[in-house]
Design an enzyme around this catalytic site. Structure first.
Site, PDB file in Angstrom:
ATOM      1  N   SER A  13      -3.768  48.493  17.625  1.00 25.63           N
ATOM      2  CA  SER A  13      -3.349  48.734  17.001  1.00 25.63           C
ATOM      3  C   SER A  13      -3.365  47.985  15.490  1.00 25.63           C
ATOM      4  O   SER A  13      -3.158  48.747  14.177  1.00 25.63           O
ATOM      5  CB  SER A  13      -1.401  48.379  17.108  1.00 25.63           C
ATOM      6  OG  SER A  13      -1.682  47.052  16.951  1.00 25.63           O
ATOM      7  N   ASN A  14      -3.988  47.414  14.852  1.00 23.21           N
ATOM      8  CA  ASN A  14      -4.190  46.439  13.737  1.00 23.21           C
ATOM      9  C   ASN A  14      -5.528  47.489  13.240  1.00 23.21           C
ATOM     10  O   ASN A  14      -5.162  47.855  12.045  1.00 23.21           O
ATOM     11  CB  ASN A  14      -4.942  45.395  14.321  1.00 23.21           C
ATOM     12  CG  ASN A  14      -4.005  43.471  14.090  1.00 23.21           C
ATOM     13  OD1 ASN A  14      -3.456  44.161  13.099  1.00 23.21           O
ATOM     14  ND2 ASN A  14      -3.602  43.341  15.274  1.00 23.21           N
TER      15      ASN A  14
ATOM     16  N   ASN B 245     -11.754  37.300  11.197  1.00 22.06           N
ATOM     17  CA  ASN B 245     -10.818  37.368  12.195  1.00 22.06           C
ATOM     18  C   ASN B 245      -9.149  37.359  11.727  1.00 22.06           C
ATOM     19  O   ASN B 245      -9.265  36.521  11.238  1.00 22.06           O
ATOM     20  CB  ASN B 245     -10.927  36.274  13.483  1.00 22.06           C
ATOM     21  CG  ASN B 245     -10.056  36.814  14.553  1.00 22.06           C
ATOM     22  OD1 ASN B 245     -10.428  37.442  15.512  1.00 22.06           O
ATOM     23  ND2 ASN B 245     -10.407  35.108  15.600  1.00 22.06           N
TER      24      ASN B 245
ATOM     25  N   HIS C  33      -6.351  35.781  13.920  1.00 17.31           N
ATOM     26  CA  HIS C  33      -5.502  35.300  15.532  1.00 17.31           C
ATOM     27  C   HIS C  33      -3.819  35.130  14.766  1.00 17.31           C
ATOM     28  O   HIS C  33      -3.112  34.260  14.257  1.00 17.31           O
ATOM     29  CB  HIS C  33      -5.761  33.724  15.007  1.00 17.31           C
ATOM     30  CG  HIS C  33      -5.319  32.877  16.686  1.00 17.31           C
ATOM     31  ND1 HIS C  33      -6.053  33.546  17.598  1.00 17.31           N
ATOM     32  CD2 HIS C  33      -4.579  32.238  16.943  1.00 17.31           C
ATOM     33  CE1 HIS C  33      -5.935  32.822  18.496  1.00 17.31           C
ATOM     34  NE2 HIS C  33      -4.490  31.887  18.057  1.00 17.31           N
TER      35      HIS C  33
ATOM     36  N   ASP D 280     -11.657  30.361  16.740  1.00 14.22           N
ATOM     37  CA  ASP D 280     -10.431  30.114  15.918  1.00 14.22           C
ATOM     38  C   ASP D 280     -10.048  29.058  15.827  1.00 14.22           C
ATOM     39  O   ASP D 280      -9.955  27.919  15.066  1.00 14.22           O
ATOM     40  CB  ASP D 280      -9.100  29.706  16.677  1.00 14.22           C
ATOM     41  CG  ASP D 280      -9.111  31.211  17.797  1.00 14.22           C
ATOM     42  OD1 ASP D 280      -9.843  32.655  17.418  1.00 14.22           O
ATOM     43  OD2 ASP D 280      -8.942  31.041  18.943  1.00 14.22           O
TER      44      ASP D 280
HETATM   45  C1  GAR Z   1      -3.398  40.803  18.070  1.00 13.46           C
HETATM   46  O1  GAR Z   1      -2.520  39.786  18.030  1.00 13.46           O
HETATM   47  C2  GAR Z   1      -4.440  39.662  17.933  1.00 13.46           C
HETATM   48  O2  GAR Z   1      -4.358  38.801  16.570  1.00 13.46           O
HETATM   49  C3  GAR Z   1      -4.550  39.376  19.199  1.00 13.46           C
HETATM   50  O3  GAR Z   1      -5.084  40.681  19.738  1.00 13.46           O
HETATM   51  C4  GAR Z   1      -3.961  41.640  19.295  1.00 13.46           C
HETATM   52  C5  GAR Z   1      -4.449  42.646  19.575  1.00 13.46           C
HETATM   53  O4  GAR Z   1      -3.602  43.373  19.030  1.00 13.46           O
HETATM   54  N1  GAR Z   1      -6.657  38.227  18.879  1.00 13.46           N
HETATM   55  C6  GAR Z   1      -6.485  37.687  19.383  1.00 13.46           C
HETATM   56  O5  GAR Z   1      -5.354  37.094  19.754  1.00 13.46           O
HETATM   57  C7  GAR Z   1      -8.015  36.751  19.081  1.00 13.46           C
HETATM   58  N2  GAR Z   1      -7.611  35.451  19.782  1.00 13.46           N
HETATM   59  P1  GAR Z   1      -4.322  44.934  18.787  1.00 13.46           P
HETATM   60  O6  GAR Z   1      -5.004  45.561  20.003  1.00 13.46           O
HETATM   61  O7  GAR Z   1      -3.081  46.318  18.870  1.00 13.46           O
HETATM   62  O8  GAR Z   1      -4.252  44.776  17.454  1.00 13.46           O
END
Ligand code: GAR
Length: 197
Positions: free
Chosen positions: A21-22, A110, A112, A153
């Protein structure tokens, strides 16, 4: 640095392991951008949702093979051949190997889903992070956008935004709040950093 006349387009690769989604928000924010292009979507999973988003947006994809990523060239040749200038991690769950960090110094970013340095490190991803925040009765959480170094991180922090944690919040409701912040800020912060570099 902003250039006065014709600026070379900076190419970014988005690395994601899941839904993406990001990635979708970043692609949307940067489409038709004059000087930044999302040129490659990279995943370690053949069935990651982010690959559908790439197809819908006609962006080429690359699937990482574990052995080559961790013990081979870390796909540095492929990324350089594709002309990639920046790597954006958006829910990418493998650790970034030193070989890749060396080829892209201060060029890997990144996001987090917590306020680092708290709730980071190995195993701290997705719901695990939010559950830990809830279990510790924190009153606030948020997002951290940071440069990637050799530790999980850990690199220099570029940006943070906070949200409140209410007594009735669950890991899922908190995840939804944090994801909203990610969608709001990550695309803009990426744009700013890439343009400044
Ligand atoms: C996001 O919330 C991101 O911050 C997290 O995974 C999710 C991905 O969502 N990342 C971590 O936890 C990394 N340590 P998405 O696939 O919907 O973008």
């Amino acid at each position: 640095m902003h250039c006065k006349y014709i600026c070379p387009v900076k190419k970014i690769a988005i690395f994601a392991s899941g839904t993406g989604s990001n990635a979708a928000k970043i692609i949307d924010h940067l489409k038709n951008h004059k000087s930044i292009s999302v040129s490659l979507i990279v995943s370690n999973k053949v069935d990651a949702g982010v690959l559908n988003i790439a197809t819908q947006s006609s962006i080429p994809t690359l699937i990482l093979e574990k052995e080559k990523f961790f013990r081979g060239n870390a796909f540095t040749d492929e990324l350089k051949e594709a002309g990639i200038d920046f790597i954006i991690l958006a829910g990418f769950l493998w650790k970034i190997p030193t070989a890749l960090i060396k080829k892209f110094p201060d060029r890997i970013i990144n996001i987090h889903p917590a306020l680092l340095p708290k709730y980071g490190g190995k195993g701290m991803y997705g719901q695990h992070v939010h559950q830990a925040v809830i279990d510790n009765k924190e009153t606030e959480s948020g997002i951290t956008i940071h440069f990637v170094d050799e530790h999980y991180d850990h690199g220099d922090i570029i940006f943070q935004a906070k949200c409140s944690v209410q007594e009735n919040d669950t890991a899922s409701s908190l995840a939804a709040k944090v994801l909203q912040l990610e969608h709001k800020y990550y695309p803009k912060v990426i744009e700013e950093v890439v343009l400044q570099t």
